[in-house]
Design a protein around this motif. Structure first.
Motif, PDB file in Angstrom:
ATOM      1  N   MET A  29       6.023  14.913   3.040  1.00 29.75           N
ATOM      2  CA  MET A  29       5.026  14.140   3.783  1.00 29.75           C
ATOM      3  C   MET A  29       4.623  12.919   2.964  1.00 29.75           C
ATOM      4  O   MET A  29       4.464  13.015   1.738  1.00 29.75           O
ATOM      5  N   GLY A  30       4.473  11.793   3.640  1.00 27.14           N
ATOM      6  CA  GLY A  30       4.060  10.565   2.959  1.00 27.14           C
ATOM      7  C   GLY A  30       3.219   9.690   3.875  1.00 27.14           C
ATOM      8  O   GLY A  30       3.110   9.950   5.086  1.00 27.14           O
ATOM      9  N   HIS A  31       2.620   8.675   3.297  1.00 31.75           N
ATOM     10  CA  HIS A  31       1.761   7.775   4.076  1.00 31.75           C
ATOM     11  C   HIS A  31       1.854   6.373   3.484  1.00 31.75           C
ATOM     12  O   HIS A  31       2.399   6.186   2.377  1.00 31.75           O
ATOM     13  N   TYR A  32       1.304   5.428   4.196  1.00 32.12           N
ATOM     14  CA  TYR A  32       1.252   4.048   3.695  1.00 32.12           C
ATOM     15  C   TYR A  32      -0.015   3.390   4.243  1.00 32.12           C
ATOM     16  O   TYR A  32      -0.356   3.587   5.412  1.00 32.12           O
ATOM     17  N   VAL A  33      -0.712   2.664   3.380  1.00 34.12           N
ATOM     18  CA  VAL A  33      -1.839   1.840   3.855  1.00 34.12           C
ATOM     19  C   VAL A  33      -1.604   0.407   3.372  1.00 34.12           C
ATOM     20  O   VAL A  33      -1.194   0.187   2.235  1.00 34.12           O
ATOM     21  N   TYR A  55     -11.576  13.652   4.177  1.00 33.10           N
ATOM     22  CA  TYR A  55     -11.647  12.503   5.091  1.00 33.10           C
ATOM     23  C   TYR A  55     -11.337  11.228   4.320  1.00 33.10           C
ATOM     24  O   TYR A  55     -11.476  11.181   3.089  1.00 33.10           O
ATOM     25  N   ASN A  56     -10.909  10.203   5.059  1.00 36.80           N
ATOM     26  CA  ASN A  56     -10.669   8.909   4.410  1.00 36.80           C
ATOM     27  C   ASN A  56     -11.321   7.759   5.173  1.00 36.80           C
ATOM     28  O   ASN A  56     -11.121   6.597   4.836  1.00 36.80           O
ATOM     29  N   VAL A  57     -12.094   8.108   6.232  1.00 39.52           N
ATOM     30  CA  VAL A  57     -12.651   7.074   7.105  1.00 39.52           C
ATOM     31  C   VAL A  57     -13.555   6.096   6.347  1.00 39.52           C
ATOM     32  O   VAL A  57     -13.626   4.912   6.688  1.00 39.52           O
ATOM     33  N   GLN A  69      -2.737  12.072   1.742  1.00 40.07           N
ATOM     34  CA  GLN A  69      -3.423  11.557   0.543  1.00 40.07           C
ATOM     35  C   GLN A  69      -3.943  12.691  -0.350  1.00 40.07           C
ATOM     36  O   GLN A  69      -4.157  12.500  -1.533  1.00 40.07           O
ATOM     37  N   ASN A  70      -4.169  13.857   0.240  1.00 40.71           N
ATOM     38  CA  ASN A  70      -4.704  14.988  -0.531  1.00 40.71           C
ATOM     39  C   ASN A  70      -3.643  16.006  -0.919  1.00 40.71           C
ATOM     40  O   ASN A  70      -3.957  17.107  -1.366  1.00 40.71           O
TER      41      ASN A  70
END
Ligand SMILES: CC(C)(COP(=O)(O)OP(=O)(O)OC[C@H]1O[C@@H](n2cnc3c(N)ncnc32)[C@H](O)[C@@H]1OP(=O)(O)O)[C@@H](O)C(=O)NCCC(=O)NCCS
Length: 349
Positions: free
Chosen positions: A16-20, A295-297, A314-315
Motif C-alpha cells: 500500500m502506498g500514497h502520494y500527496v 486521521y490526516n484531515v 500514512q500510518n
C-alpha cells in the motif's frame, strides 16, 4: 460469522502506498482571495490547518480572479493526472513491500475518482499504464468519498467468482481543481492526494487482510452533495454533516457487530476525512479512544475518496501483527461503507 470464519473469503492488501502533492495551502492563504475567510473560523469549525494541492497558490489566485481557467491549466499540463498520481502512490507501495512491478501481474485493476481526467478510457487503465503494471482487466468504480470501500468489495467479488487471483486498486482526488474559489464555505475544505494497493489471495510480508466489507446507499439524498458536469463542488453542509456522523457510527457498529468485535478489539479507527470536528464526534460516539483514532484531515483537508486510504497508508509503520482496523466512510450518493482489516506481520509478532 466470526473473524476467523470470514478469513476463508478474505483478500489481502500486500502493498500500500500514497502520494500527496508538495503545494501547501494554509488557512491564511484564503485571506489573499478576498472572500472574507477567517483562518480561526476554519480551525474552530472544521479543524483544518493546511491542505495539499496539485495547484500552486498563484494558480489558485489566478483561478479566483479570472486570470486563468481549469481548462487552460489542464492544457498547459499544470494539473497532475490520475495516472501520474497513481504511479507515485504505486512507487511507495512497491518500495515499502519490496515487491517489483516487473514481476507482478494484477488480474483486476480497479480505479476510482470523483475528479476524472476523461470520460473514457477508465482511470484504472491510465494508472496501470503509468505504473507499468501488467493487467487482466481494468475498470473504474466511483462512489465519491466511499470509493475505497466499494473498490475493495468489487475486488472481493472478482476473487470470489475466480475472475482474478491478484489485483490492484488506484484512487486519486483533485477536488482543489473543482471548487469555487469565491465561495469561502466550500473552497477551504479540500486537499488532494492519491493511493494505491496491490491485492493477493494469500498473505505476504506485512499486509492487511480484508475481513469484511459493508457498502450501502440512500439515493434519495442524491442532490445533497453534487459536482455537476463542468461545475464546482456544492453541498448542503449542515444536513450532510448530521448524516455523515450517523452513518460513520452506524456502519462501524454494524460491521463490528456482525464480526463479533467489541470496541476493545479495535486497535485503529479511520473515518472519512471530511472535517475534524465531525470525525471526533463520530469516534467518540463509537467509543474509540483518541490514541486509536487515525486521521490526516488537519493537515490534508477533505481529500474525497482518498482521505481514509491515504490516512491508512500514512500510518502503515504503526500496525502490528493481529491489529484490527475499522474504516468507516460516507460520501455523495448518498453512500457509505465500512471495512474491517486485520494486520498480518510475522516480522513483528
Ligand atoms: C461544510 C461545513 C464545514 C460548514 O460548516 P457549518 O458549521 O455548517 O457552517 P455554515 O456553512 O452554516 O456557515 C456558518 C457561517 O460561517 C461562515 N463561514 C463559512 N466559511 C467560512 C470561512 N472560511 N471563514 C469565515 N466564515 C465562514 C458562513 O458564511 C456562515 O456565515 P453566515 O451565518 O453569516 O452565513 C460543515 O457543514 C461540514 O463539514 N459538513 C459535512 C460535510 C461532509 O461530511 N461531506 C461529506 C462528503 S464530502
Amino acid at each position: 460469522m466470526s473473524v476467523d470464519q470470514k478469513r476463508k473469503s478474505s483478500i489481502f492488501l500486500t502493498a500500500m502506498g500514497h502520494y500527496v502533492p508538495d503545494n501547501v495551502l494554509d488557512n491564511n492563504f484564503f485571506d489573499s482571495l478576498n472572500i472574507g475567510s477567517d483562518a480561526q473560523w476554519i480551525v474552530d469549525r472544521v479543524g483544518i490547518q493546511e491542505r495539499r494541492s496539485v495547484l500552486r497558490p498563484e494558480e489558485i489566485r489566478a483561478l479566483r480572479f479570472g486570470e486563468t481557467t481549469r481548462d487552460e491549466l489542464i492544457a498547459a499540463g499544470r494539473i497532475m493526472t490520475f495516472g501520474q498520481m497513481g504511479a507515485r502512490s504505486w512507487e511507495l507501495a512497491m518500495t515499502r513491500s519490496g515487491l517489483k512491478t516487473e514481476g507482478l501481474h494484477a488480474g483486476a485493476v480497479i480505479g476510482g475518482t470523483s475528479v476524472p481526467d476523461s470520460d473514457i478510457p477508465s482511470h484504472a487503465c491510465y494508472a496501470a499504464r503509468d505504473s507499468g503494471l501488467k493487467t487482466g482487466f481494468a475498470y473504474d468504480t466511483n462512489s465519491a468519498c466511499s470509493t475505497f470501500a466499494v473498490q475493495i468489495q468489487t475486488l472481493r467479488g472478482a476473487f470470489a467468482i475466480g475472475s482474478a487471483t491478484t489485483g490492484a486498486i488506484f484512487g486519486a482526488e483533485r477536488y482543489t481543481t473543482r471548487v469555487d474559489y469565491s465561495d469561502r464555505k466550500g473552497c477551504i475544505l479540500f486537499g488532494d492526494s492519491s493511493y494505491a494497493a496491490y491485492v493477493e489471495s494469500v498473505p505476504r510480508g506485512k499486509c492487511l487482510e480484508v475481513v469484511d466489507t459493508l457498502v450501502e446507499s440512500s439515493p434519495e439524498g442524491a442532490d445533497t452533495i453534487r459536482m455537476l458536469d463542468g461545475k464546482s463542488f456544492e453541498q448542503d453542509g449542515q444536513a450532510v454533516q448530521k448524516f455523515a456522523i450517523l452513518k460513520t457510527v452506524s456502519a462501524a457498529q454494524a460491521i463490528m457487530e456482525r464480526n463479533h468485535l467489541l470496541i476493545a478489539d479495535v486497535n485503529w479507527f479511520v473515518g472519512h476525512q471530511a472535517n475534524l470536528r465531525m470525525l471526533m464526534s463520530a469516534a467518540q460516539r463509537i467509543g474509540i479512544d483518541p490514541e486509536r483514532h487515525l486521521y490526516n484531515v488537519a493537515f490534508h483537508g477533505n481529500q474525497g475518496g482518498a482521505g481514509a486510504p491515504v490516512t491508512m497508508s500514512q500510518n502503515w509503520d504503526r500496525y502490528r501483527d493481529g491489529d484490527i482496523i475499522v474504516m468507516s466512510v460516507v460520501g455523495s450518493g448518498l453512500t457509505w461503507g465500512s471495512v474491517v482489516f486485520r494486520v498480518h506481520d510475522k516480522g513483528h509478532d
